[in-house]
Design an enzyme around this catalytic site. Structure first.
Site, PDB file in Angstrom:
ATOM      1  CG  HIS A  21      -2.245 -23.346 -25.384  1.00 37.09           C
ATOM      2  ND1 HIS A  21      -3.285 -22.347 -25.045  1.00 37.09           N
ATOM      3  CD2 HIS A  21      -1.465 -23.510 -24.162  1.00 37.09           C
ATOM      4  CE1 HIS A  21      -3.351 -22.128 -23.922  1.00 37.09           C
ATOM      5  NE2 HIS A  21      -2.360 -22.858 -23.147  1.00 37.09           N
ATOM      6  CG  ASN A  43      -5.961 -18.946 -21.298  1.00 34.71           C
ATOM      7  OD1 ASN A  43      -6.668 -19.526 -20.698  1.00 34.71           O
ATOM      8  ND2 ASN A  43      -4.540 -19.214 -21.395  1.00 34.71           N
ATOM      9  CD  GLU A  84      -6.296 -22.217 -27.581  1.00 31.93           C
ATOM     10  OE1 GLU A  84      -7.409 -21.914 -27.213  1.00 31.93           O
ATOM     11  OE2 GLU A  84      -5.400 -21.678 -26.894  1.00 31.93           O
ATOM     12  CB  SER A 123      -0.658 -20.407 -21.765  1.00 37.07           C
ATOM     13  OG  SER A 123       0.300 -20.317 -20.822  1.00 37.07           O
TER      14      SER A 123
END
Ligand code: NAD
Length: 506
Positions: free
Chosen positions: A144, A194, A156, A123
């Site tokens: 991800h 994120n 992702e 991540s």
């Protein structure tokens, strides 16, 4: 390259939270799965956990017993990495450490064929860095997934500098075949979710630091007005204050301390005090049966105004005021280039433009301003937040509260925070999304899909910004930058360019 076919074998390395979920969804799509973990009993325990979860689906009638047995029997526990030799794709979900992941992929390269695709569920680490010492760096890609993997549909797909285009296409198609929504992103800190999500937490923490309101009211405003499934503060309690703080610090440092990502002192204090959220029994909230839940602050009933003047173009307020038809409140219209509601000739009312109501009153002499926060749907929102200028008395503000209550809304009066709560958060989310697009991390459509599927936002931030009007979003950000004098609120060049071109982002 097309999607992998169900006969092709999928390997999963690391049988923890994420690895178990990945093994489950690959097996659910019909693949034979090899699940490897260093800990001897880890893969077997993961398969038992999957089987228990499937048993619940059988009870609910969402899966047959035969399907459950077939799915779990497709997952084979492994104690030796050599057993992954026949895999077409191996997904790694081990500890988040560069050296550990490099060693895993180096071992995998020894045992898998030259056409095997190697994927990391990292991540935060760079895919380019993980691939650096591999013999076939072009075979490594990021996949991800989000927790819990069987329920969260975003993947992702992360490209490192040397990742092969065919590998990306195949992983993209395979994720789609597994029922996921893949989005493509370049290997940059935080990838899409994120990174773009940082302001969701940061602006709430900032509002608390500046005493704009209390924790429960802020969360209620973000849920009820913003349409977010959870408020940002209760969500940090769920994630863990330490985990959320660590992600923010990692992104902040990865961007060489860009002030846009500055971690919060409020959150740091919680972490230092061990108030980590649900898992420690206390974070922003207390989790104990002895403690009553905190209710959001909601204004007491107030009398509605006698007269409302719609100044300027009445259209934005027309639907909102429709329910007042036939009431005794007198509604007038006055032509003007400006646009606001004048309430009882006491205050002016409009949606926040990023200035405090106090500053707006000083800038535009006349009646004091009361400002409204952004709502996902102003007509339908069950709650609305307002802030009054210091120049307005309580008696000036009361008819605004009465008006909004008459329209069926709970009213939360917050302190006069520039840009309020939902508006500043949404503008900053859109700004970060635009910046990711500007820097070639991903497409605008990918930003919106990622935030809706990865963190359940009610609307993609870029589509939301367009519905507000990109010019208005830039005005809010410029006003915030002007008030604070901080680079944190600088406008993404892409957003400014879209406004200058009179175009849009999507
Ligand atoms: P976890 O601690 O639950 O599981 C990790 C597993 O890997 C453990 O069972 C451990 O025994 C095993 N392991 C460690 N080193 C190994 C090695 N060299 N070879 C084989 N097995 C090894 O961790 P997790 O939460 O599943 O996270 C795994 C990865 O997924 C991390 O990179 C993390 O950043 C990423 N991730 C986690 C989440 C999340 O919410 N947990 C979400 C997205 C991505």
């Amino acid at each position: 390259m097309p999607a992998l076919t169900p006969e092709q074998v999928i390997g999963v390395v690391g049988a923890g939270t994420m690895g178990g979920g990945v093994a489950q969804i690959a097996a659910a799509s019909g693949h034979p799965v090899r699940l490897f973990d260093l800990r001897e009993d880890a893969a077997g325990s993961a398969i038992s956990r999957i089987d228990t979860a499937l048993a619940r689906l059988v009870v609910k009638g969402r899966m047959s017993q035969a399907q459950r047995i077939a799915l779990t029997s497709r997952i084979q526990p492994c104690n030796d990495v050599a057993q992954l030799g026949d895999c077409a794709l191996v997904i790694e979900a081990v500890a988040e450490e560069l050296a550990v992941k490099r060693a895993v992929f180096s071992d995998l390269e020894q045992v898998t064929g030259p056409d095997a695709i190697l994927a990391s569920n990292t991540s935060s680490l760079s895919i380019t860095a993980i691939a650096a010492e591999l013999k076939r760096p072009e075979r490594l890609v990021g996949m991800h997934f989000f927790n819990p993997v069987p329920l969260m549909n975003l993947v992702e797909v992360i490209t490192g500098l040397r990742t092969d285009e065919g590998v990306i296409d195949s992983v993209f198609a395979t994720a789609t075949a597994w029922g996921k929504h893949p989005v493509r992103a370049r290997s940059t800190p935080g990838f899409i979710v994120n990174r773009v999500a940082r302001p969701f937490y940061a602006e709430a923490l900032r509002a608390i630091q500046e005493q704009a309101t209390d924790v429960a009211t802020l969360d209620a405003i973000m849920r009820d007005c913003g349409g977010f499934r959870m408020g940002p503060l209760e969500l940090t309690d769920l994630i863990g204050q330490d985990v959320n703080f660590a992600v923010t610090c990692a992104v902040f440092n990865a961007f060489y301390q860009d002030p846009r990502f500055t971690p919060s002192l409020v959150q740091q204090e919680l972490v230092l005090g061990g108030l980590l959220g649900r898992k420690s029994g206390r974070g922003f909230y207390q989790y104990s049966e002895q403690v009553d839940p905190i209710e959001p602050r909601t204004a007491a009933p107030a009398a509605p105004p006698q007269r409302i003047t719609m100044v300027g173009d009445p259209r934005p307020f027309q639907a909102l005021l429709d329910p007042l038809a036939g009431e005794t409140i007198e509604i007038r219209h006055q032509d003007s280039q400006k646009q606001f509601l004048e309430i009882d000739e006491r205050v002016r009312l409009a949606v926040t433009d990023g200035r405090s109501a106090t500053q707006r009153t000083a800038d535009e002499p006349g009646l004091p301003w009361v400002v409204l926060d952004l709502a996902l749907d102003l007509d339908a929102t069950p709650r609305i937040a307002i802030a009054a200028a210091d120049q307005a008395s309580e008696a000036d503000t009361a008819p605004v509260i009465g008006l909004l209550q008459r329209l069926g809304k709970a009213v939360s009066v917050i302190d006069d925070l520039p840009g309020m709560i939902v508006m500043r958060t949404v503008c900053m989310l859109a700004n970060e999304g635009a910046d990711a697009v500007n820097q070639g991390v991903c497409s605008a459509a990918a930003v919106d899909l990622a935030m809706q599927k990865g963190v359940n936002y009610p609307r993609g931030p870029l589509a939301w910004a367009q519905s507000i009007g990109l010019g208005s979003v830039v005005q809010v950000l410029d006003n915030l930058a002007g008030t604070y004098g901080e680079d944190r609120y600088r406008v993404s060049p892409l957003l400014r360019r879209a406004v200058a071109a009179g175009g849009n982002l999507l």
